[in-house]
Write a protein that holds these residues in place. Structure first.
Motif, short mmCIF file in Angstrom:
data_model
loop_
_atom_site.label_atom_id
_atom_site.label_comp_id
_atom_site.label_asym_id
_atom_site.label_seq_id
_atom_site.Cartn_x
_atom_site.Cartn_y
_atom_site.Cartn_z
N PHE A 53 0.80 -1.22 0.00
CA PHE A 53 0.00 0.00 0.00
C PHE A 53 0.84 1.27 0.00
O PHE A 53 1.95 1.30 0.52
CB PHE A 53 -0.93 0.01 1.21
CG PHE A 53 -1.95 -1.09 1.18
CD1 PHE A 53 -2.92 -1.14 0.20
CD2 PHE A 53 -1.92 -2.11 2.12
CE1 PHE A 53 -3.85 -2.15 0.15
CE2 PHE A 53 -2.85 -3.14 2.09
CZ PHE A 53 -3.82 -3.17 1.10
N ALA A 54 0.26 2.34 -0.54
CA ALA A 54 0.91 3.66 -0.51
C ALA A 54 1.09 4.11 0.93
O ALA A 54 2.12 4.69 1.28
CB ALA A 54 0.09 4.68 -1.30
N SER A 55 0.10 3.84 1.78
CA SER A 55 0.22 4.09 3.21
C SER A 55 -0.75 3.19 3.95
O SER A 55 -1.81 2.84 3.44
CB SER A 55 -0.02 5.56 3.55
OG SER A 55 -1.33 5.94 3.24
N CYS A 72 -0.44 0.41 -4.81
CA CYS A 72 0.22 1.72 -4.69
C CYS A 72 -0.75 2.88 -4.86
O CYS A 72 -0.40 4.03 -4.58
CB CYS A 72 1.38 1.82 -5.67
SG CYS A 72 0.91 1.65 -7.40
N THR A 74 -3.60 2.92 -3.15
CA THR A 74 -4.47 2.80 -1.98
C THR A 74 -3.80 3.32 -0.73
O THR A 74 -2.66 2.96 -0.43
CB THR A 74 -4.89 1.32 -1.77
OG1 THR A 74 -5.58 0.88 -2.94
CG2 THR A 74 -5.77 1.16 -0.56
N ARG A 75 -4.53 4.17 0.00
CA ARG A 75 -4.09 4.70 1.28
C ARG A 75 -5.11 4.26 2.33
O ARG A 75 -6.31 4.46 2.13
CB ARG A 75 -3.99 6.22 1.25
CG ARG A 75 -2.97 6.71 0.25
CD ARG A 75 -2.83 8.24 0.28
NE ARG A 75 -1.79 8.65 -0.63
CZ ARG A 75 -0.49 8.55 -0.39
NH1 ARG A 75 -0.07 8.06 0.75
NH2 ARG A 75 0.39 8.94 -1.28
N THR A 95 -9.02 5.69 -0.96
CA THR A 95 -8.69 6.15 0.38
C THR A 95 -9.69 5.55 1.35
O THR A 95 -10.90 5.70 1.18
CB THR A 95 -8.74 7.69 0.48
OG1 THR A 95 -7.82 8.24 -0.47
CG2 THR A 95 -8.36 8.16 1.88
#
Length: 107
Positions: A53-55, A72, A74-75, A95
């Motif tokens: 994941f991005a975060s 990448c 998805t947060r 998100t």
């Protein structure tokens, strides 16, 4: 404009683009690794999720199995809970906020 930039801009894109295919393959392989781990292998599972994941916020937990398309894009906020069979098809930015719970089989 790259296909990745097209995705992030909300434009039509070519999913067969070699760069996107490479991201997807990497993420699908990471999901397979995650899904093979036991629930008490928390450190390894957390490390894989940070790669996908991005975060990913503190205290988040994904039961598994999981199926993530790119990852990448998805947060995920803090204290998220994703139950069995979570699928995220992030062909656009996704998100998920803090303190969110998803039941089983959410796509």
């Amino acid at each position: 404009m790259t296909e990745e930039e097209r995705i992030l801009s909300g434009l039509l894109f070519c999913p067969g683009d070699p760069t996107l295919k490479a991201i997807k393959l990497r993420t699908h392989n990471l999901c397979t690794q995650y899904n093979r781990l036991f629930e008490d292998e928390a450190g390894q599972r957390a490390a894989i999720l940070r790669e996908i994941f991005a975060s990913l916020g503190e205290g988040s937990f994904l039961q598994g199995p999981i199926a993530i398309h790119y990852g990448c894009h998805t947060r995920i906020g803090a204290r998220f809970f994703g139950n069995f069979n979570l699928t995220i098809q992030d062909d656009a930015p996704v998100t998920i906020g803090d303190d969110v719970n998803f039941g089983p089989n959410v796509t």
